[in-house]
Design a protein around this motif. Structure first.
Motif, PDB file in Angstrom:
ATOM      1  N   GLU A   2       0.839  -1.190   0.000  1.00 35.22           N
ATOM      2  CA  GLU A   2       0.000   0.000   0.000  1.00 35.22           C
ATOM      3  C   GLU A   2       0.881   1.251   0.000  1.00 35.22           C
ATOM      4  O   GLU A   2       1.917   1.261   0.664  1.00 35.22           O
ATOM      5  CB  GLU A   2      -0.869  -0.035   1.259  1.00 35.22           C
ATOM      6  CG  GLU A   2      -2.007   0.920   1.237  1.00 35.22           C
ATOM      7  CD  GLU A   2      -3.036   0.580   2.309  1.00 35.22           C
ATOM      8  OE1 GLU A   2      -3.509   1.533   2.936  1.00 35.22           O
ATOM      9  OE2 GLU A   2      -3.360  -0.599   2.501  1.00 35.22           O
ATOM     10  N   PRO A   3       0.486   2.306  -0.712  1.00 32.77           N
ATOM     11  CA  PRO A   3       1.250   3.548  -0.631  1.00 32.77           C
ATOM     12  C   PRO A   3       1.305   4.043   0.816  1.00 32.77           C
ATOM     13  O   PRO A   3       0.293   3.991   1.525  1.00 32.77           O
ATOM     14  CB  PRO A   3       0.463   4.525  -1.510  1.00 32.77           C
ATOM     15  CG  PRO A   3      -0.372   3.668  -2.410  1.00 32.77           C
ATOM     16  CD  PRO A   3      -0.663   2.423  -1.618  1.00 32.77           C
ATOM     17  N   VAL A   4       2.461   4.503   1.236  1.00 28.41           N
ATOM     18  CA  VAL A   4       2.609   5.010   2.607  1.00 28.41           C
ATOM     19  C   VAL A   4       1.604   6.128   2.867  1.00 28.41           C
ATOM     20  O   VAL A   4       1.017   6.195   3.952  1.00 28.41           O
ATOM     21  CB  VAL A   4       4.060   5.473   2.874  1.00 28.41           C
ATOM     22  CG1 VAL A   4       4.170   6.269   4.166  1.00 28.41           C
ATOM     23  CG2 VAL A   4       4.988   4.263   2.911  1.00 28.41           C
ATOM     24  N   GLU A   5       1.376   6.964   1.887  1.00 28.65           N
ATOM     25  CA  GLU A   5       0.420   8.070   2.046  1.00 28.65           C
ATOM     26  C   GLU A   5      -0.962   7.558   2.442  1.00 28.65           C
ATOM     27  O   GLU A   5      -1.600   8.079   3.365  1.00 28.65           O
ATOM     28  CB  GLU A   5       0.335   8.866   0.748  1.00 28.65           C
ATOM     29  CG  GLU A   5      -0.591  10.047   0.819  1.00 28.65           C
ATOM     30  CD  GLU A   5      -0.553  10.892  -0.437  1.00 28.65           C
ATOM     31  OE1 GLU A   5      -1.042  12.029  -0.370  1.00 28.65           O
ATOM     32  OE2 GLU A   5      -0.038  10.429  -1.475  1.00 28.65           O
ATOM     33  N   LYS A   6      -1.428   6.532   1.774  1.00 30.32           N
ATOM     34  CA  LYS A   6      -2.743   5.959   2.087  1.00 30.32           C
ATOM     35  C   LYS A   6      -2.732   5.277   3.458  1.00 30.32           C
ATOM     36  O   LYS A   6      -3.673   5.416   4.239  1.00 30.32           O
ATOM     37  CB  LYS A   6      -3.137   4.962   1.006  1.00 30.32           C
ATOM     38  CG  LYS A   6      -4.497   4.345   1.217  1.00 30.32           C
ATOM     39  CD  LYS A   6      -4.848   3.385   0.103  1.00 30.32           C
ATOM     40  CE  LYS A   6      -6.169   2.716   0.390  1.00 30.32           C
ATOM     41  NZ  LYS A   6      -6.481   1.678  -0.582  1.00 30.32           N
ATOM     42  N   LEU A   7      -1.661   4.572   3.750  1.00 30.26           N
ATOM     43  CA  LEU A   7      -1.548   3.848   5.012  1.00 30.26           C
ATOM     44  C   LEU A   7      -1.575   4.800   6.204  1.00 30.26           C
ATOM     45  O   LEU A   7      -2.271   4.556   7.190  1.00 30.26           O
ATOM     46  CB  LEU A   7      -0.255   3.030   5.021  1.00 30.26           C
ATOM     47  CG  LEU A   7      -0.001   2.196   6.250  1.00 30.26           C
ATOM     48  CD1 LEU A   7      -1.023   1.073   6.338  1.00 30.26           C
ATOM     49  CD2 LEU A   7       1.403   1.639   6.209  1.00 30.26           C
ATOM     50  N   VAL A   8      -0.837   5.886   6.107  1.00 34.50           N
ATOM     51  CA  VAL A   8      -0.780   6.845   7.207  1.00 34.50           C
ATOM     52  C   VAL A   8      -2.152   7.495   7.421  1.00 34.50           C
ATOM     53  O   VAL A   8      -2.559   7.752   8.552  1.00 34.50           O
ATOM     54  CB  VAL A   8       0.312   7.903   6.937  1.00 34.50           C
ATOM     55  CG1 VAL A   8       0.241   9.050   7.915  1.00 34.50           C
ATOM     56  CG2 VAL A   8       1.692   7.254   6.986  1.00 34.50           C
ATOM     57  N   ALA A   9      -2.871   7.728   6.340  1.00 32.53           N
ATOM     58  CA  ALA A   9      -4.189   8.359   6.438  1.00 32.53           C
ATOM     59  C   ALA A   9      -5.252   7.406   6.979  1.00 32.53           C
ATOM     60  O   ALA A   9      -6.154   7.823   7.707  1.00 32.53           O
ATOM     61  CB  ALA A   9      -4.617   8.888   5.076  1.00 32.53           C
ATOM     62  N   SER A  10      -5.140   6.104   6.643  1.00 27.93           N
ATOM     63  CA  SER A  10      -6.206   5.172   7.010  1.00 27.93           C
ATOM     64  C   SER A  10      -5.903   4.337   8.242  1.00 27.93           C
ATOM     65  O   SER A  10      -6.798   3.765   8.830  1.00 27.93           O
ATOM     66  CB  SER A  10      -6.496   4.234   5.835  1.00 27.93           C
ATOM     67  OG  SER A  10      -5.375   3.422   5.557  1.00 27.93           O
ATOM     68  N   ARG A  11      -4.640   4.246   8.613  1.00 24.61           N
ATOM     69  CA  ARG A  11      -4.191   3.437   9.761  1.00 24.61           C
ATOM     70  C   ARG A  11      -4.297   1.951   9.458  1.00 24.61           C
ATOM     71  O   ARG A  11      -4.834   1.527   8.446  1.00 24.61           O
ATOM     72  CB  ARG A  11      -4.958   3.772  11.045  1.00 24.61           C
ATOM     73  CG  ARG A  11      -4.823   5.204  11.486  1.00 24.61           C
ATOM     74  CD  ARG A  11      -3.420   5.504  11.758  1.00 24.61           C
ATOM     75  NE  ARG A  11      -3.263   6.586  12.726  1.00 24.61           N
ATOM     76  CZ  ARG A  11      -2.098   7.078  13.008  1.00 24.61           C
ATOM     77  NH1 ARG A  11      -1.029   6.604  12.454  1.00 24.61           N
ATOM     78  NH2 ARG A  11      -1.986   8.049  13.868  1.00 24.61           N
ATOM     79  N   LEU A  12      -3.819   1.146  10.387  1.00 24.78           N
ATOM     80  CA  LEU A  12      -3.865  -0.307  10.250  1.00 24.78           C
ATOM     81  C   LEU A  12      -5.090  -0.871  10.940  1.00 24.78           C
ATOM     82  O   LEU A  12      -5.597  -0.295  11.897  1.00 24.78           O
ATOM     83  CB  LEU A  12      -2.622  -0.933  10.890  1.00 24.78           C
ATOM     84  CG  LEU A  12      -1.288  -0.643  10.232  1.00 24.78           C
ATOM     85  CD1 LEU A  12      -0.152  -1.170  11.096  1.00 24.78           C
ATOM     86  CD2 LEU A  12      -1.227  -1.236   8.843  1.00 24.78           C
ATOM     87  N   LYS A  13      -5.532  -2.020  10.459  1.00 26.10           N
ATOM     88  CA  LYS A  13      -6.606  -2.743  11.137  1.00 26.10           C
ATOM     89  C   LYS A  13      -5.993  -3.575  12.254  1.00 26.10           C
ATOM     90  O   LYS A  13      -4.796  -3.849  12.260  1.00 26.10           O
ATOM     91  CB  LYS A  13      -7.324  -3.649  10.140  1.00 26.10           C
ATOM     92  CG  LYS A  13      -8.024  -2.891   9.037  1.00 26.10           C
ATOM     93  CD  LYS A  13      -8.629  -3.842   8.039  1.00 26.10           C
ATOM     94  CE  LYS A  13      -9.211  -3.045   6.893  1.00 26.10           C
ATOM     95  NZ  LYS A  13      -8.923  -3.621   5.590  1.00 26.10           N
ATOM     96  N   SER A  14      -6.809  -3.994  13.180  1.00 17.47           N
ATOM     97  CA  SER A  14      -6.352  -4.841  14.285  1.00 17.47           C
ATOM     98  C   SER A  14      -5.674  -6.091  13.731  1.00 17.47           C
ATOM     99  O   SER A  14      -6.184  -6.732  12.813  1.00 17.47           O
ATOM    100  CB  SER A  14      -7.552  -5.238  15.155  1.00 17.47           C
ATOM    101  OG  SER A  14      -7.114  -6.048  16.215  1.00 17.47           O
ATOM    102  N   GLY A  15      -4.505  -6.431  14.265  1.00 14.72           N
ATOM    103  CA  GLY A  15      -3.764  -7.606  13.837  1.00 14.72           C
ATOM    104  C   GLY A  15      -2.836  -7.383  12.663  1.00 14.72           C
ATOM    105  O   GLY A  15      -2.089  -8.282  12.286  1.00 14.72           O
ATOM    106  N   GLU A  16      -2.863  -6.208  12.064  1.00 11.23           N
ATOM    107  CA  GLU A  16      -1.979  -5.908  10.951  1.00 11.23           C
ATOM    108  C   GLU A  16      -0.713  -5.214  11.448  1.00 11.23           C
ATOM    109  O   GLU A  16      -0.740  -4.515  12.449  1.00 11.23           O
ATOM    110  CB  GLU A  16      -2.657  -4.981   9.942  1.00 11.23           C
ATOM    111  CG  GLU A  16      -3.797  -5.582   9.178  1.00 11.23           C
ATOM    112  CD  GLU A  16      -4.353  -4.648   8.132  1.00 11.23           C
ATOM    113  OE1 GLU A  16      -4.784  -5.151   7.095  1.00 11.23           O
ATOM    114  OE2 GLU A  16      -4.371  -3.416   8.353  1.00 11.23           O
ATOM    115  N   LEU A  17       0.365  -5.410  10.701  1.00 12.39           N
ATOM    116  CA  LEU A  17       1.568  -4.645  10.972  1.00 12.39           C
ATOM    117  C   LEU A  17       2.367  -4.448   9.702  1.00 12.39           C
ATOM    118  O   LEU A  17       2.274  -5.232   8.763  1.00 12.39           O
ATOM    119  CB  LEU A  17       2.408  -5.290  12.078  1.00 12.39           C
ATOM    120  CG  LEU A  17       2.897  -6.699  11.910  1.00 12.39           C
ATOM    121  CD1 LEU A  17       4.322  -6.705  11.400  1.00 12.39           C
ATOM    122  CD2 LEU A  17       2.861  -7.378  13.256  1.00 12.39           C
ATOM    123  N   VAL A  18       3.105  -3.359   9.685  1.00  6.40           N
ATOM    124  CA  VAL A  18       3.983  -3.047   8.565  1.00  6.40           C
ATOM    125  C   VAL A  18       5.247  -3.865   8.738  1.00  6.40           C
ATOM    126  O   VAL A  18       5.852  -3.865   9.814  1.00  6.40           O
ATOM    127  CB  VAL A  18       4.300  -1.544   8.512  1.00  6.40           C
ATOM    128  CG1 VAL A  18       5.367  -1.240   7.463  1.00  6.40           C
ATOM    129  CG2 VAL A  18       3.042  -0.737   8.244  1.00  6.40           C
TER     130      VAL A  18
END
Length: 176
Positions: free
Chosen positions: A138-154
């Motif tokens: 995922e683009p970092v820009e989108k990730l920072v704006a939407s956050r991670l779901k529970s159980g996800e990690l970068v």
């Protein structure tokens, strides 16, 4: 109140712990988690440290940088191919904090911090996100704006190295 500190040795073990533990909080460098813990919190009862999970390291290949999420900012500063990031890294914090703070953590730290995230967005970086059963990029820009779901990690970020002299970082300051 903190009940458990877990130090998984792999990504799969990390996901298993996140699924099993009650109210877990992921910690890599601890620069934002430890002050919360030291102040006293009921937000989380378990810490899952990423330090031994195999998520650190830097690879430069064919003009592309791939950086593990648990890589410290000091490790970034030591990589010759990433010298263009030096002004941003030096502006982020003291050397002590840069020795602890991680690439992945800097994506999610509350503002006014997160200068590295801004740099990664400017570089068009992508992040690999794992939920234990699949991964996505995922683009970092989108990730920072939407956050991670529970159980996800970068697990890592990657970007194409910019042409020499084409990347500039200036930290804005308040006027006096």
């Amino acid at each position: 109140m903190l009940q458990t500190v877990a130090t998984p040795g792999s990504l799969s073990e990390t996901h298993a712990l996140l699924a099993r533990l009650e109210k877990p909080r992921i910690m890599a460098g601890g620069t934002s988690v430890m002050p919360t813990l030291n102040a006293g919190t009921d937000e989380f009862t378990s810490l899952v440290s990423l330090r031994g999970a195999g998520l650190a390291g830097i690879s430069i290949d064919g003009g592309t940088a791939v950086i593990g999420a648990a890589t410290t900012l000091s490790e970034l500063a030591d990589e010759a191919a990433l010298v263009f990031l030096a002004p941003a890294l030096e502006a982020i914090a003291s050397p002590t904090i840069r020795n602890m703070a991680t690439v992945g953590g800097n994506l999610f730290v509350r503002q006014p911090y997160g200068d590295l995230a801004a740099c990664l967005i400017a570089l068009g970086a992508t992040a690999t996100v794992s939920d234990g059963s699949s991964t996505r990029i995922e683009p970092v820009e989108k990730l920072v704006a939407s956050r991670l779901k529970s159980g996800e990690l970068v697990t890592q970020v990657s970007f194409t190295l910019p042409a020499q002299g084409s990347f500039k970082f200036v930290r804005p300051a308040a006027r006096r």
